[in-house]
Design a protein around this motif. Structure first.
Motif, PDB file in Angstrom:
ATOM      1  N   PHE A  72       0.825  -1.206   0.000  1.00 31.88           N
ATOM      2  CA  PHE A  72       0.000   0.000   0.000  1.00 31.88           C
ATOM      3  C   PHE A  72       0.861   1.259   0.000  1.00 31.88           C
ATOM      4  N   ARG A  73       2.071   1.174   0.490  1.00 38.05           N
ATOM      5  CA  ARG A  73       2.980   2.317   0.420  1.00 38.05           C
ATOM      6  C   ARG A  73       3.357   2.603  -1.031  1.00 38.05           C
ATOM      7  N   ARG A  74       3.322   1.566  -1.838  1.00 36.63           N
ATOM      8  CA  ARG A  74       3.640   1.711  -3.265  1.00 36.63           C
ATOM      9  C   ARG A  74       2.371   1.863  -4.112  1.00 36.63           C
ATOM     10  N   GLN A  75       1.352   2.475  -3.515  1.00 37.01           N
ATOM     11  CA  GLN A  75       0.131   2.861  -4.231  1.00 37.01           C
ATOM     12  C   GLN A  75      -0.662   1.669  -4.756  1.00 37.01           C
ATOM     13  N   ALA A 124      -2.639  -1.387   5.984  1.00 36.19           N
ATOM     14  CA  ALA A 124      -2.936  -0.644   4.759  1.00 36.19           C
ATOM     15  C   ALA A 124      -2.960   0.856   5.018  1.00 36.19           C
ATOM     16  N   ALA A 125      -3.593   1.262   6.125  1.00 39.22           N
ATOM     17  CA  ALA A 125      -3.674   2.687   6.445  1.00 39.22           C
ATOM     18  C   ALA A 125      -2.295   3.269   6.717  1.00 39.22           C
ATOM     19  N   ALA A 126      -1.437   2.490   7.400  1.00 36.79           N
ATOM     20  CA  ALA A 126      -0.083   2.965   7.667  1.00 36.79           C
ATOM     21  C   ALA A 126       0.701   3.121   6.369  1.00 36.79           C
ATOM     22  N   GLY A 127       0.481   2.212   5.421  1.00 35.50           N
ATOM     23  CA  GLY A 127       1.148   2.326   4.133  1.00 35.50           C
ATOM     24  C   GLY A 127       0.685   3.524   3.338  1.00 35.50           C
ATOM     25  N   ILE A 128      -0.613   3.800   3.401  1.00 35.53           N
ATOM     26  CA  ILE A 128      -1.171   4.948   2.687  1.00 35.53           C
ATOM     27  C   ILE A 128      -0.769   6.250   3.364  1.00 35.53           C
ATOM     28  N   GLY A 135       9.437   2.756  11.740  1.00 38.33           N
ATOM     29  CA  GLY A 135       8.484   2.823  12.836  1.00 38.33           C
ATOM     30  C   GLY A 135       7.424   1.743  12.732  1.00 38.33           C
ATOM     31  N   PHE A 136       6.935   1.523  11.500  1.00 36.76           N
ATOM     32  CA  PHE A 136       5.920   0.490  11.317  1.00 36.76           C
ATOM     33  C   PHE A 136       6.491  -0.884  11.630  1.00 36.76           C
ATOM     34  N   SER A 137       7.686  -1.181  11.131  1.00 37.51           N
ATOM     35  CA  SER A 137       8.292  -2.492  11.342  1.00 37.51           C
ATOM     36  C   SER A 137       8.497  -2.776  12.818  1.00 37.51           C
ATOM     37  N   PHE A 138       8.940  -1.771  13.553  1.00 33.55           N
ATOM     38  CA  PHE A 138       9.184  -1.950  14.986  1.00 33.55           C
ATOM     39  C   PHE A 138       7.887  -2.229  15.731  1.00 33.55           C
ATOM     40  N   CYS A 139       6.858  -1.405  15.468  1.00 32.49           N
ATOM     41  CA  CYS A 139       5.584  -1.583  16.154  1.00 32.49           C
ATOM     42  C   CYS A 139       4.885  -2.870  15.722  1.00 32.49           C
TER      43      CYS A 139
END
Length: 205
Positions: A72-75, A124-128, A135-139
């Motif tokens: 989702f980070r890559r659209q 998905a929301a974190a990627g968008i 930060g995402f990977s750690f959490c």
């Protein structure tokens, strides 16, 4: 394979947990929770190693979350919107986020996995959104460890406490897990305040 026989499961629980926990990140109806709880119940009978199962479940949970986040980070959402089924998936993520409400991003990454569909929606929301990959990977790693520990422990506890066949202990554990998830969902839903950060397909940014 005789599903009611603990000998029939054996180390197969380890192997089945890999695709099911990974797949659950993308398709929430996959019963990964039930499998991990069943593994905990088998561990209570001394059939498998609960620490190994927990480690496999946590690692696969983390990998699945990171995969969804990166997609989702890559659209990926813009790609999904090209098809009717993709727009339904996108709207499903939006509805899941609306139910959960907007909360602390990092706290949600850790805790949303305990809600039905929350794992996919939050990743998905974190990627968008503007969440950093580190930060995402750690959490997500913290959340994965807590999730795996909770499910394996739940199966182990019900198996040890009831002394019922592992499949019966597993069903009890699943029932308890669903009840706890429903209570958490109710609490979070009542506390929601702002609109979900995900924009539905076809709407303005």
């Amino acid at each position: 394979m005789i599903f009611g026989s603990p000998e029939a499961w054996g180390t197969a629980v380890y192997w089945w947990s890999i695709p099911l926990v990974l797949g659950d990140a993308i398709f929430p109806p996959i019963p990964s929770e039930m499998l991990v709880i069943t593994g905990g119940a088998l561990a209570a009978e001394g059939r498998i190693n609960p620490w190994l199962l927990g480690a496999i479940a946590a690692l696969c949970s983390w990998l699945g979350d990171v995969l969804v986040f990166q997609l989702f980070r890559r659209q990926l959402s813009s790609v999904l919107d090209r098809w009717g089924w993709g727009r339904r998936v996108h709207r499903g993520i939006h509805r899941a986020l609306e139910r959960a409400g907007r909360s602390s991003a990092y706290g949600a990454i850790i805790g949303a996995r305990f809600l039905p569909g929350g794992r996919l929606a939050c990743s998905a929301a974190a990627g968008i959104g503007d969440v950093t990959a580190r930060g995402f990977s750690f959490c997500a790693a913290i959340g994965a460890v807590l999730w795996a520990t909770w499910l394996v422990g739940l199966g182990y506890f019900t198996g040890s406490a009831t002394r019922l066949p592992f499949w019966a202990s597993s069903l009890i554990g699943v029932g308890v897990g669903l009840a706890v998830g429903a209570v958490l969902g109710l609490i979070i839903t009542k506390r929601r305040g702002n609109r979900s950060p995900v924009v539905e397909p076809g709407t303005e940014d």
